[in-house]
Design a protein around this motif. Structure first.
Motif, PDB file in Angstrom:
ATOM      1  N   TYR A  35       0.815  -1.215   0.000  1.00 33.74           N
ATOM      2  CA  TYR A  35       0.000   0.000   0.000  1.00 33.74           C
ATOM      3  C   TYR A  35       0.849   1.265   0.000  1.00 33.74           C
ATOM      4  O   TYR A  35       0.555   2.240  -0.703  1.00 33.74           O
ATOM      5  CB  TYR A  35      -0.934  -0.008   1.214  1.00 33.74           C
ATOM      6  N   HIS A  36       1.916   1.279   0.777  1.00 37.19           N
ATOM      7  CA  HIS A  36       2.706   2.500   0.933  1.00 37.19           C
ATOM      8  C   HIS A  36       3.543   2.837  -0.304  1.00 37.19           C
ATOM      9  O   HIS A  36       4.176   3.895  -0.343  1.00 37.19           O
ATOM     10  CB  HIS A  36       3.579   2.416   2.177  1.00 37.19           C
ATOM     11  N   ASP A  37       3.522   1.964  -1.301  1.00 36.16           N
ATOM     12  CA  ASP A  37       4.129   2.315  -2.585  1.00 36.16           C
ATOM     13  C   ASP A  37       3.189   3.153  -3.440  1.00 36.16           C
ATOM     14  O   ASP A  37       3.607   3.660  -4.486  1.00 36.16           O
ATOM     15  CB  ASP A  37       4.512   1.052  -3.370  1.00 36.16           C
ATOM     16  N   TYR A  38       1.916   3.298  -3.031  1.00 39.27           N
ATOM     17  CA  TYR A  38       0.960   4.042  -3.832  1.00 39.27           C
ATOM     18  C   TYR A  38       0.931   5.508  -3.416  1.00 39.27           C
ATOM     19  O   TYR A  38      -0.122   6.092  -3.132  1.00 39.27           O
ATOM     20  CB  TYR A  38      -0.434   3.417  -3.718  1.00 39.27           C
ATOM     21  N   PHE A  39       2.118   6.098  -3.382  1.00 41.07           N
ATOM     22  CA  PHE A  39       2.279   7.491  -2.983  1.00 41.07           C
ATOM     23  C   PHE A  39       3.224   8.185  -3.959  1.00 41.07           C
ATOM     24  O   PHE A  39       4.139   7.562  -4.499  1.00 41.07           O
ATOM     25  CB  PHE A  39       2.840   7.580  -1.558  1.00 41.07           C
ATOM     26  N   CYS A  40       2.970   9.467  -4.185  1.00 37.35           N
ATOM     27  CA  CYS A  40       3.826  10.249  -5.079  1.00 37.35           C
ATOM     28  C   CYS A  40       5.214  10.373  -4.464  1.00 37.35           C
ATOM     29  O   CYS A  40       5.345  10.834  -3.313  1.00 37.35           O
ATOM     30  CB  CYS A  40       3.221  11.628  -5.299  1.00 37.35           C
ATOM     31  N   PRO A  41       6.261   9.988  -5.181  1.00 33.17           N
ATOM     32  CA  PRO A  41       7.618  10.095  -4.631  1.00 33.17           C
ATOM     33  C   PRO A  41       8.051  11.531  -4.357  1.00 33.17           C
ATOM     34  O   PRO A  41       8.918  11.768  -3.514  1.00 33.17           O
ATOM     35  CB  PRO A  41       8.494   9.468  -5.725  1.00 33.17           C
ATOM     36  N   THR A  42       7.432  12.498  -5.030  1.00 33.23           N
ATOM     37  CA  THR A  42       7.806  13.899  -4.862  1.00 33.23           C
ATOM     38  C   THR A  42       7.030  14.562  -3.726  1.00 33.23           C
ATOM     39  O   THR A  42       7.609  15.257  -2.885  1.00 33.23           O
ATOM     40  CB  THR A  42       7.564  14.678  -6.167  1.00 33.23           C
ATOM     41  N   HIS A  43       5.730  14.359  -3.701  1.00 31.63           N
ATOM     42  CA  HIS A  43       4.868  15.091  -2.758  1.00 31.63           C
ATOM     43  C   HIS A  43       4.410  14.268  -1.559  1.00 31.63           C
ATOM     44  O   HIS A  43       3.749  14.812  -0.676  1.00 31.63           O
ATOM     45  CB  HIS A  43       3.635  15.635  -3.508  1.00 31.63           C
ATOM     46  N   ALA A  44       4.730  12.982  -1.538  1.00 31.18           N
ATOM     47  CA  ALA A  44       4.383  12.119  -0.398  1.00 31.18           C
ATOM     48  C   ALA A  44       2.889  12.117  -0.092  1.00 31.18           C
ATOM     49  O   ALA A  44       2.473  12.092   1.062  1.00 31.18           O
ATOM     50  CB  ALA A  44       5.176  12.522   0.842  1.00 31.18           C
ATOM     51  N   VAL A  45       2.071  12.160  -1.139  1.00 30.55           N
ATOM     52  CA  VAL A  45       0.619  12.054  -0.988  1.00 30.55           C
ATOM     53  C   VAL A  45       0.140  10.832  -1.757  1.00 30.55           C
ATOM     54  O   VAL A  45       0.754  10.415  -2.747  1.00 30.55           O
ATOM     55  CB  VAL A  45      -0.109  13.318  -1.496  1.00 30.55           C
TER      56      VAL A  45
END
Length: 286
Positions: A35-45
């Motif tokens: 699940y925690h891979d489903y986040f924007c690497p730049t904005h952490a959202v």
């Protein structure tokens, strides 16, 4: 179900199921990712999930679209989440006897679609490309912890829909999904006084009750690392979970709430309910 005090809850249930009626994810073709891979690497959202777009995952901040792994695999977490949530909610509304016959038929069809669909593929789902780092992996889900949450909902959907379920479907779900999930979770179960162990216990207890396995019920309640052991050794005199983190405290309570619901639904006393009540009061005292 007709009590006016529950009007808002019924409206929320109807609204959620109407959304699933418009767009419901397809059943998965492989194990979900982290699940925690489903986040924007730049904005952490968290990226924007679209059930129809398994390879297109936009950032809500600047619209940048990510595709490929690990994003495509992590997208599968929300697929399992939405399918299990939809099955449970449809089973609840069907069991309430709410709605006209057409709606009740549609609710039962949704429950059947999800339960039998998972049962037909559970034992043969290919693993995701990035495996869980250790033995505590799921089958449909990335981790066994995710599997716990997912299967609790499906076991409740099965129990609620069972009176209206065809015998062949019941057998398929028992043999293809609930039984294999119970066997897998029992193999990888946490043997610690730890927050995750309570989710393992809740899932295993729910499955044992759904499958009518009294030996397993007794083990989960009374055995080492079982529910009574976790509460006896894990909860202090102040009612707080021993890890001294309110997020973990509430996380344990979420699992225990499913445990108490399952026991009450099957008419079984749970002598440590006062400990659970003390856990609910502890944050107020704090």
């Amino acid at each position: 179900g007709a009590d006016p005090a529950f009007a808002n809850a019924r409206a929320a249930l109807d609204e959620r199921l109407a959304g699933y009626g418009r767009v419901l994810p397809d059943l998965p073709r492989r194990q979900a990712g982290y699940y925690h891979d489903y986040f924007c690497p730049t904005h952490a959202v968290q990226l924007v999930f679209d059930a129809r777009e398994p390879h297109r995952h936009p950032c809500p901040v600047d619209g940048e679209v990510f595709s490929g792994d690990p994003f495509d695999s992590a997208w599968g977490w929300s697929v399992n989440d939405q399918l299990s949530d939809a099955a449970l909610r449809a089973a609840v509304r069907h069991a309430m006897g709410a709605g006209d016959p057409v709606q009740r038929g549609a609710d039962l069809a949704l429950v059947r679609h999800v339960l039998t669909g998972y049962a037909e593929r559970y034992r043969t789902l290919p693993p995701c490309p990035k495996p869980y780092p250790g033995a505590y992996a799921g089958v449909a889900c990335f981790s066994a912890l995710d599997e716990d949450v997912w299967i609790i909902r499906l076991a409740w959907a099965f129990a609620l829909a069972l009176p209206a379920m065809a015998a062949d479907d019941e057998r398929l779900v028992r043999d293809g999904l609930l039984g294999p999930a119970r066997d897998h979770l029992a193999r990888v179960r946490y043997s610690q006084i730890q927050n995750v162990a309570n989710w393992d216990n809740s899932a295993l207890l729910t499955l044992a009750l759904a499958l009518g396995d009294e030996t397993a019920v007794a083990d989960i309640l009374d055995g080492e690392w079982g529910d009574r052991d976790e509460l006896a050794r894990g909860v202090g005199s102040d009612g707080l979970w021993w890890e001294v983190s309110l997020s973990y405290h509430y996380y344990v309570l979420a699992a225990l709430s499913w445990t108490v619901r399952a026991l009450r639904a099957t008419g079984r006393p749970f002598e440590q309910e006062p400990v659970v009540r003390r856990m609910f009061r502890a944050p107020l005292d704090l």
